[in-house]
Motif scaffolding. Structure first.
Motif, mmCIF file in Angstrom:
data_model
loop_
_atom_site.group_PDB
_atom_site.id
_atom_site.type_symbol
_atom_site.label_atom_id
_atom_site.label_comp_id
_atom_site.label_asym_id
_atom_site.label_seq_id
_atom_site.Cartn_x
_atom_site.Cartn_y
_atom_site.Cartn_z
ATOM 1 N N MET A 162 5.884 -0.069 -11.244
ATOM 2 C CA MET A 162 5.002 -1.115 -11.706
ATOM 3 C C MET A 162 4.696 -2.071 -10.560
ATOM 4 S SD MET A 162 5.208 -3.080 -15.213
ATOM 5 C CE MET A 162 5.367 -4.825 -15.232
ATOM 6 N N PRO A 163 3.433 -2.397 -10.342
ATOM 7 C CA PRO A 163 3.070 -3.266 -9.221
ATOM 8 C C PRO A 163 3.633 -4.682 -9.375
ATOM 9 C CG PRO A 163 1.121 -2.212 -10.156
ATOM 10 C CD PRO A 163 2.266 -1.918 -11.058
ATOM 11 N N ASP B 92 6.369 -0.901 -4.713
ATOM 12 C CA ASP B 92 7.306 -0.035 -3.987
ATOM 13 C C ASP B 92 7.455 -0.433 -2.525
ATOM 14 O OD1 ASP B 92 7.647 1.495 -6.327
ATOM 15 O OD2 ASP B 92 5.889 2.719 -5.836
ATOM 16 N N GLY B 93 7.439 -1.739 -2.233
ATOM 17 C CA GLY B 93 7.628 -2.211 -0.868
ATOM 18 C C GLY B 93 6.460 -1.951 0.056
#
Length: 154
Positions: free
Chosen positions: A1-2, A63-64
C-alpha cells in the motif's frame, strides 16, 4: 500500500480553456462546412482532454521507492526533502533551477518539493516535483527514508 500517492491532474480552468478549440474550429471551417467545424471542434477538444488526462504524472511513495512519472529512485538515495510554496517555488522553478535537475513539474501545480540525490554516481543533483500537497509529500519522503549505516531508526 502506498505511503503517498497523488496524480497531477490539470486544474478545471485548463479543461475550460481548451473548450476554445470548439469555436476556433467552427470559425476556421464554417466557410467550408458548419457541421465539419462542429465535429472537428468536438473531436479536438476530446483529444486534448484525453492527452491531458493520460499524461498526468503519478507521484507515489511505496516500498521504499519514490516514483515520479516514469522515473523511480530508492528513498535510501535521497536526502532531506523540502517543500516550496509561492515565491520560493517560483525561484525553484525559475532562477534557482539547476539545469541538471530531474523535473516532474506542471505549470498548473505551483508548489514543488526539492529532493536532493545523495548518490555520488548520479549526475542529477536533485529532483524537483510538483505537488498540490507539498508539505505532505516532503514529510512522506523524509519519514519513509531508510536509515543509513550507523544512523538509528528511532
Amino acid at each position: 500500500m502506498p505511503v503517498y500517492r497523488e496524480r497531477l491532474w490539470p486544474t478545471p480552468w485548463i479543461y475550460i480553456a481548451t473548450l476554445l478549440l470548439v469555436p476556433a474550429s467552427i470559425l476556421v471551417l464554417a466557410p467550408v462546412s458548419m457541421p465539419a467545424g462542429i465535429i472537428t471542434g468536438i473531436v479536438l477538444y476530446g483529444a486534448c482532454i484525453g492527452v491531458l488526462s493520460v499524461t498526468s504524472p503519478l507521484i507515489e511513495i511505496s516500498d521504499g521507492v519514490l516514483r515520479a512519472g516514469r522515473a523511480e529512485i530508492p528513498l535510501s538515495q535521497t536526502g532531506h526533502a523540502v517543500a516550496a510554496y509561492d515565491e520560493r517555488a517560483r525561484v525553484e522553478t525559475g532562477t534557482g533551477l539547476d539545469a541538471r535537475a530531474f523535473l516532474v513539474i506542471r505549470g498548473w501545480v505551483k508548489p514543488v518539493v526539492r529532493i536532493p540525490i545523495e548518490d555520488p554516481a548520479d549526475p542529477v543533483p536533485y529532483w524537483l516535483v510538483s505537488s498540490r500537497e507539498a508539505n505532505e509529500l516532503a514529510a512522506a519522503i523524509n519519514g519513509s527514508r531508510r536509515p543509513e549505516h550507523g544512523e538509528s531508526a528511532d
